[in-house]
Design a protein around this motif. Structure first.
Motif, PDB file in Angstrom:
ATOM      1  N   TYR A  34      15.365   7.923  13.378  1.00 16.23           N
ATOM      2  CA  TYR A  34      15.568   9.251  12.655  1.00 16.23           C
ATOM      3  C   TYR A  34      14.678  10.128  13.232  1.00 16.23           C
ATOM      4  O   TYR A  34      13.646   9.911  13.698  1.00 16.23           O
ATOM      5  N   TYR A  49      20.292  10.712  12.646  1.00  9.40           N
ATOM      6  CA  TYR A  49      19.862   9.486  12.267  1.00  9.40           C
ATOM      7  C   TYR A  49      20.917   8.320  13.328  1.00  9.40           C
ATOM      8  O   TYR A  49      21.897   8.929  13.503  1.00  9.40           O
TER       9      TYR A  49
ATOM     10  N   ARG B  31      17.167   5.354  -5.699  1.00 12.01           N
ATOM     11  CA  ARG B  31      17.165   4.026  -5.048  1.00 12.01           C
ATOM     12  C   ARG B  31      15.476   3.873  -4.849  1.00 12.01           C
ATOM     13  O   ARG B  31      15.222   2.703  -4.885  1.00 12.01           O
ATOM     14  N   PHE B  34       9.271   7.504  -2.540  1.00  5.18           N
ATOM     15  CA  PHE B  34       8.091   7.271  -1.367  1.00  5.18           C
ATOM     16  C   PHE B  34       6.944   8.173  -1.520  1.00  5.18           C
ATOM     17  O   PHE B  34       7.241   9.276  -1.707  1.00  5.18           O
ATOM     18  N   GLN B  91      15.038   8.545  -2.059  1.00  4.93           N
ATOM     19  CA  GLN B  91      16.013   8.019  -1.525  1.00  4.93           C
ATOM     20  C   GLN B  91      17.082   7.797  -2.360  1.00  4.93           C
ATOM     21  O   GLN B  91      17.091   7.283  -3.438  1.00  4.93           O
ATOM     22  N   GLY B  95      24.177   7.300   1.831  1.00  4.41           N
ATOM     23  CA  GLY B  95      23.624   7.597   3.379  1.00  4.41           C
ATOM     24  C   GLY B  95      22.758   6.377   3.904  1.00  4.41           C
ATOM     25  O   GLY B  95      22.597   5.363   3.373  1.00  4.41           O
ATOM     26  N   ALA B  96      22.446   6.592   5.115  1.00  8.30           N
ATOM     27  CA  ALA B  96      21.599   5.516   5.884  1.00  8.30           C
ATOM     28  C   ALA B  96      20.358   5.780   5.577  1.00  8.30           C
ATOM     29  O   ALA B  96      19.651   6.173   6.604  1.00  8.30           O
ATOM     30  N   ASN B  97      19.902   5.261   4.429  1.00  5.99           N
ATOM     31  CA  ASN B  97      18.863   5.296   4.047  1.00  5.99           C
ATOM     32  C   ASN B  97      17.912   6.708   4.237  1.00  5.99           C
ATOM     33  O   ASN B  97      16.667   7.035   4.479  1.00  5.99           O
ATOM     34  N   ASN B  98      18.736   7.825   3.895  1.00  5.12           N
ATOM     35  CA  ASN B  98      18.078   9.304   4.083  1.00  5.12           C
ATOM     36  C   ASN B  98      17.097   9.294   3.047  1.00  5.12           C
ATOM     37  O   ASN B  98      17.126   8.973   1.993  1.00  5.12           O
ATOM     38  N   LEU B  99      16.220  10.052   3.691  1.00  3.56           N
ATOM     39  CA  LEU B  99      14.986  10.396   2.587  1.00  3.56           C
ATOM     40  C   LEU B  99      15.087  12.112   2.454  1.00  3.56           C
ATOM     41  O   LEU B  99      15.205  12.808   3.150  1.00  3.56           O
TER      42      LEU B  99
END
Lengths: 113, 111
Positions: A34, A49, B31, B34, B91, B95-99
């Motif tokens: 990322y 990403y 999900r 953090f 999260q 998406g691809a683990n977007n934060l």
């Protein structure tokens, strides 16, 4: 153990000049990678990403581009920098260990003058 | 639109004075939430992940808790070395683990 590096640590560039920031990860294979930008007073903004070599997803339309030429290398580029590109650029990799956790590199401070 | 709001923006504590930082979110189907610590000029350092309401995690003087709408980072008897900016990120279920990050709380602990 895994380590993430970013280069350079600090960069001062004139408006209109090109940019290349590099991020490399050690100790893991095929990580999700990322690029974030952190501007003063704002939260981290996801820029790009990548889930694998040559696979790039852009989150925000802008003056920047990203590439992933190798499994553990992620590059952030620009052909012509703008003043608004100044900021703190952070690279992160995703660990699938205890849950899905992103770990960040030390960052690159970019000042465009 | 997904939003993460952290409060207060800045907090000054005397050494030993306990307090809490707040992170409220509007993400549907969270999900994970953090917490990171960021020292000036450095990248964020991972602290905790929370996944479900009622979950708590502790590390030294820090304890993170999660409800359906917010998370708290409790700091017990802080020391000057706890001074840093604390970032919260959520999260979403896509998406691809977007934060999505909040703007952080800048904590200063005075000796």
């Amino acid at each position: 153990s895994q380590t993430i590096h970013q280069w350079p640590a600090t960069l001062v560039q004139p408006v209109g000049s090109p940019l290349s920031l590099e991020c490399t990860v050690e100790g893991t294979s095929n990580p999700n990678l990322y690029w974030y930008r952190q501007a003063a007073g704002r939260g981290l903004q996801l820029l790009f990403y990548s889930v694998g070599i040559g696979q790039i997803s852009s989150e925000v339309p802008q003056n920047l581009s990203a590439s992933r030429p190798q499994d553990r290398q992620f590059i952030l580029s620009s052909k012509k920098l703008l003043l608004s590109d100044s900021g703190f650029y952070l690279c992160a990799w995703l660990s699938w260990g205890e849950g899905e956790t992103q770990y960040f590199g030390p960052g690159t401070r970019l000042l465009v003058l | 639109e997904d939003q993460v709001t952290q409060s207060p923006e800045a907090l000054r504590l005397q050494e030993g004075e306990s307090s809490s930082l707040n992170c409220s979110y509007t993400v549907s189907g969270l999900r994970g939430l953090f917490w990171y610590r960021q020292d000036p000029g450095k990248g964020p350092e991972f602290l905790f992940t929370l996944y479900s309401a009622g979950e708590e995690k502790e590390k030294e003087r820090l304890k993170a808790t999660l409800t359906k709408k917010e998370s708290f980072l409790h700091i017990t008897a802080p020391k000057p070395e706890d001074s840093a900016t604390y970032l919260c990120a959520v999260q979403p279920p896509r998406g691809a683990n977007n934060l999505f990050f909040g703007t952080g709380t800048r904590l200063t602990v005075i000796p």
